[in-house]
Write a protein that holds these residues in place. Structure first.
Motif, PDB file in Angstrom:
ATOM      1  N   GLY A  87      42.767  27.352  -3.973  1.00 39.38           N
ATOM      2  CA  GLY A  87      43.866  26.513  -3.508  1.00 39.38           C
ATOM      3  C   GLY A  87      43.683  25.982  -2.103  1.00 39.38           C
ATOM      4  N   THR A  88      42.714  26.549  -1.360  1.00 38.52           N
ATOM      5  CA  THR A  88      42.422  26.065  -0.012  1.00 38.52           C
ATOM      6  C   THR A  88      40.915  25.974   0.182  1.00 38.52           C
ATOM      7  OG1 THR A  88      42.259  28.250   1.056  1.00 38.52           O
ATOM      8  CG2 THR A  88      44.477  27.264   0.859  1.00 38.52           C
ATOM      9  N   LEU A  89      40.504  25.098   1.081  1.00 40.11           N
ATOM     10  CA  LEU A  89      39.084  24.960   1.367  1.00 40.11           C
ATOM     11  C   LEU A  89      38.521  26.243   1.960  1.00 40.11           C
ATOM     12  CD1 LEU A  89      36.496  23.316   1.611  1.00 40.11           C
ATOM     13  CD2 LEU A  89      37.343  22.445   3.822  1.00 40.11           C
ATOM     14  N   ALA A 151      40.418  15.685  -1.834  1.00 44.14           N
ATOM     15  CA  ALA A 151      41.624  15.251  -2.544  1.00 44.14           C
ATOM     16  C   ALA A 151      42.881  15.853  -1.922  1.00 44.14           C
ATOM     17  CB  ALA A 151      41.529  15.637  -4.018  1.00 44.14           C
ATOM     18  N   ARG A 152      42.771  17.074  -1.362  1.00 41.28           N
ATOM     19  CA  ARG A 152      43.913  17.726  -0.730  1.00 41.28           C
ATOM     20  C   ARG A 152      44.119  17.271   0.705  1.00 41.28           C
ATOM     21  NH1 ARG A 152      41.878  22.766  -3.345  1.00 41.28           N
ATOM     22  NH2 ARG A 152      40.783  23.160  -1.388  1.00 41.28           N
ATOM     23  N   GLY A 153      43.188  16.480   1.214  1.00 42.88           N
ATOM     24  CA  GLY A 153      43.292  16.019   2.590  1.00 42.88           C
ATOM     25  C   GLY A 153      42.751  16.994   3.610  1.00 42.88           C
ATOM     26  N   GLU A 154      42.007  18.011   3.142  1.00 45.87           N
ATOM     27  CA  GLU A 154      41.454  19.009   4.052  1.00 45.87           C
ATOM     28  C   GLU A 154      40.113  18.577   4.645  1.00 45.87           C
ATOM     29  OE1 GLU A 154      42.514  23.324   2.577  1.00 45.87           O
ATOM     30  OE2 GLU A 154      41.862  22.112   0.863  1.00 45.87           O
ATOM     31  N   LEU A 155      39.453  17.640   4.001  1.00 47.19           N
ATOM     32  CA  LEU A 155      38.176  17.132   4.485  1.00 47.19           C
ATOM     33  C   LEU A 155      38.229  15.610   4.540  1.00 47.19           C
ATOM     34  CD1 LEU A 155      35.540  19.301   2.537  1.00 47.19           C
ATOM     35  CD2 LEU A 155      36.047  19.391   4.988  1.00 47.19           C
TER      36      LEU A 155
END
Length: 204
Positions: A87-89, A151-155
């Motif tokens: 669920g998280t990078l 896609a989650r905006g983490e990268l």
């Protein structure tokens, strides 16, 4: 007449090699022989003897040691590349690194990989399966970690995926080859933090 009837009821000659327990025995035997003898001295006869199967059983499925090794190595290496989805990078990278570190330090794997890499220089089919069959397939699976994070905006969308994949795999492999221990929690935590920084992650 009886012979003809019997031929209709007998199982196919190659059926035994498809039985899960036989396949598992052959796989284990092949890896143990690779670890002990190395690819250069590996023989189909030795694998069959260690697995407790006949040579015809082995040859019905794989025509040569080259075919046997490339098939089994591809299967195991690609299956082992399944990317965790926490669920998280940060969670994904940490889980991937931990799993990979323990896989690389497996006693059999630690003895097999250096030998296969050396042999791949001289055996074209082995080199091909290491680079394409294993390398590209594994990278495609691991890349899912990065695509999910984008896609989650983490990268950032501009992340160089291919270079990032090199960063994910190389430190652990190099540490193992140099005799270090890549499995300690502190090392894995620090490596995770460094990779997040290198990738320009926006997560804490």
């Amino acid at each position: 007449m009886s012979d003809e009837s019997g031929s209709r009821t007998r199982k196919p000659a190659g059926a035994a090699v498809m039985q899960p327990q036989v396949t598992a025995a052959i796989r284990a035997a092949a890896f143990e022989e690779l670890a002990e003898a190395g690819y250069g001295k590996l023989s189909m006869e030795a694998v069959a003897r260690r697995a407790g199967v006949s040579k015809p059983t082995l040859y019905r499925r794989w025509s040569s040691k080259e075919e046997l090794v490339t098939a089994l190595i591809s299967e195991v290496a690609i299956d082992a590349a399944d990317s965790p989805d926490t669920g998280t990078l940060r969670g994904d990278i940490r889980a991937f690194l931990e799993f990979s570190a323990h896989a690389l330090t497996n006693p059999l794997v630690a003895r097999i990989i250096p030998d296969l890499l050396a042999q791949a220089v001289r055996v074209p089919a082995l080199r091909e399966v290491m680079q394409s069959g294993i390398g590209r397939s594994r990278r495609a699976k691991v890349a899912q970690i990065l695509h999910r994070a984008i896609a989650r905006g983490e990268l950032p969308e501009t992340l160089n995926i291919e270079l990032a994949l090199d960063f994910l795999g190389a430190p652990l492999f190099l540490r193992v080859m140099l005799g270090g221990d890549p499995t300690t929690p502190t090392y894995l935590d620090q490596l995770t933090d460094m990779l997040l920084t290198a990738f320009g992650a926006t997560t804490p």
